[in-house]
Design an enzyme around this catalytic site. Sequence first.
Site, PDB file in Angstrom:
ATOM      1  N   THR A 153       0.867  -1.188   0.000  1.00  0.00           N
ATOM      2  CA  THR A 153       0.000   0.000   0.000  1.00  0.00           C
ATOM      3  C   THR A 153       0.900   1.234   0.000  1.00  0.00           C
ATOM      4  O   THR A 153       1.342   1.679  -1.048  1.00  0.00           O
ATOM      5  CB  THR A 153      -0.967   0.002   1.200  1.00  0.00           C
ATOM      6  OG1 THR A 153      -0.234  -0.251   2.396  1.00  0.00           O
ATOM      7  CG2 THR A 153      -2.052  -1.056   1.033  1.00  0.00           C
ATOM      8  N   LYS A 179       3.926  -6.939   3.985  1.00  0.00           N
ATOM      9  CA  LYS A 179       3.716  -5.522   3.690  1.00  0.00           C
ATOM     10  C   LYS A 179       3.415  -4.820   4.993  1.00  0.00           C
ATOM     11  O   LYS A 179       2.837  -5.386   5.917  1.00  0.00           O
ATOM     12  CB  LYS A 179       2.589  -5.322   2.675  1.00  0.00           C
ATOM     13  CG  LYS A 179       1.187  -5.750   3.097  1.00  0.00           C
ATOM     14  CD  LYS A 179       0.415  -4.777   3.946  1.00  0.00           C
ATOM     15  CE  LYS A 179       0.419  -3.385   3.361  1.00  0.00           C
ATOM     16  NZ  LYS A 179      -0.254  -2.421   4.321  1.00  0.00           N
ATOM     17  N   THR A 190       1.068  -6.753  13.419  1.00  0.00           N
ATOM     18  CA  THR A 190       1.298  -5.386  12.959  1.00  0.00           C
ATOM     19  C   THR A 190       1.417  -5.190  11.458  1.00  0.00           C
ATOM     20  O   THR A 190       1.963  -4.206  11.016  1.00  0.00           O
ATOM     21  CB  THR A 190       2.545  -4.764  13.643  1.00  0.00           C
ATOM     22  OG1 THR A 190       3.704  -5.501  13.282  1.00  0.00           O
ATOM     23  CG2 THR A 190       2.402  -4.762  15.146  1.00  0.00           C
ATOM     24  N   GLU A 276       6.244   4.750   7.138  1.00  0.00           N
ATOM     25  CA  GLU A 276       5.781   5.860   6.289  1.00  0.00           C
ATOM     26  C   GLU A 276       6.611   7.118   6.518  1.00  0.00           C
ATOM     27  O   GLU A 276       6.723   7.611   7.643  1.00  0.00           O
ATOM     28  CB  GLU A 276       4.301   6.132   6.554  1.00  0.00           C
ATOM     29  CG  GLU A 276       3.424   5.017   6.004  1.00  0.00           C
ATOM     30  CD  GLU A 276       1.962   5.148   6.366  1.00  0.00           C
ATOM     31  OE1 GLU A 276       1.135   4.522   5.670  1.00  0.00           O
ATOM     32  OE2 GLU A 276       1.639   5.846   7.336  1.00  0.00           O
ATOM     33  N   ASN A 402      -0.324  10.462   5.680  1.00  0.00           N
ATOM     34  CA  ASN A 402      -1.552  10.077   6.366  1.00  0.00           C
ATOM     35  C   ASN A 402      -2.629  11.146   6.314  1.00  0.00           C
ATOM     36  O   ASN A 402      -3.821  10.846   6.463  1.00  0.00           O
ATOM     37  CB  ASN A 402      -1.230   9.687   7.807  1.00  0.00           C
ATOM     38  CG  ASN A 402      -0.592   8.320   7.869  1.00  0.00           C
ATOM     39  OD1 ASN A 402      -1.268   7.313   7.718  1.00  0.00           O
ATOM     40  ND2 ASN A 402       0.723   8.285   8.040  1.00  0.00           N
ATOM     41  N   SER A 407      -7.501  10.507   0.006  1.00  0.00           N
ATOM     42  CA  SER A 407      -7.749  11.391  -1.144  1.00  0.00           C
ATOM     43  C   SER A 407      -6.597  11.409  -2.135  1.00  0.00           C
ATOM     44  O   SER A 407      -6.705  11.980  -3.199  1.00  0.00           O
ATOM     45  CB  SER A 407      -8.009  12.819  -0.649  1.00  0.00           C
ATOM     46  OG  SER A 407      -6.967  13.262   0.192  1.00  0.00           O
TER      47      SER A 407
END
Length: 407
Positions: A153, A179, A190, A276, A402, A407
């Site tokens: 992702t 992932k 997790t 991230e 995040n 969007s």
Amino acid sequence: MKKIDGGVTAPKGFKAAGLYAGIKKGGKKDMAMVYSEVPCRAAGVFTTNVVKAAPVKWDHEVVYESEFAQAVVVNSGVANACTGIEGYNCCKEMAAEAGKVLGVPGDAVLVASTGVIGAQLPMDIIGSGIGKLAPLLGSSREDAHLAAEAIMTTDTKPKEVAFETVLGGKTVTVAGMCKGSGMIHPNMATMLCFVMTDAAISHDMLQKALSDDVEDTFNMISVDGDTSTNDSVLLMANGLAGNKEITEADEDYREFCAVLHEVMTELSKKIAGDGEGATCLFEVKVLGADTKENAKILAKSVVTSSLTKAAIYGHDANWGRILCALGYSGVKFDPEKVDIWFESAAGKLKIVENGVSTGYSEEEATKILSEEAVTAIADMKMGSAGATAWGCDLTYDYVKINADYRS
């Protein structure tokens, strides 16, 4: 044992495929399938979040109630979480469709989903994707890589690893893909992780090996403090290596556990280092604790500290934040006995001795903290127990990713 270049197709009898089915925007791969030529023993560990996604519920039933498992189907882009009975029925439909095209029972098919919470799966696209995946299944290195890409992702890179060992004179392989980049926090698994092996091992011993190992691997990583609704680690063993079946905690079992631990540790570190927005892997080692449990608590407290993570991003040897995080962990210790080091490929530097600064060189510390992997070591001087946790630095990009996720 030895590390080899491989993914989930490295063990005998496993095939994989990955492709773009149309779930995601932009043409990025979004569906994967892993299939064993023969039935497998299956084990699993799942999220401890009270809010459990539909695939978690389905897979729990397959692992603990089905006679065997033989395939896994994964989609990325939609998590199938908080979707009610319709979401569960989608899992059942995914498994049935995969079973139909593969010629196996529907209750022998594990399913997994990752992505946005709250949306229903586009089952027309999912069904079409399953039909396209089956004929693409292959046992090459590239087939495994395509599957690893398709489960991503916000990950920036696919995560795969494989190891070989010898059990009873037979070469046994354990390999996995996973992932995970955000919504990562210690409390079982997790993320999504799929480990395949050709070892012959009973269901009970396979489950024990997996359940025990997550405590020192996936339960010791954190990116952002959020435990996902979809966390799952699935382990499948098809027995094609031909070793004598492992049915007790003997020497072969211990060697299997050792290889599994190497696979799980590497995958854990790959997730933590690809958090991230992260620029580096942040490892925390606690030494000299009085108990293993306290060592884990201390290591997790530091690796999850937002202030410490921000300092690591800034290559700032702000060791007071580390000592502070140790202090609020809940573990009792004498702060005036603690030693702290920073270590990386650029060297190792002792920055705290007996709770006070060593007068270290800030320039040298910054150099050490500027590498892609950084370790903080804390010696508590209470005993002989230790633990290691993995995380990443905290950057501006974490918020950007995040803030714009849906969007």
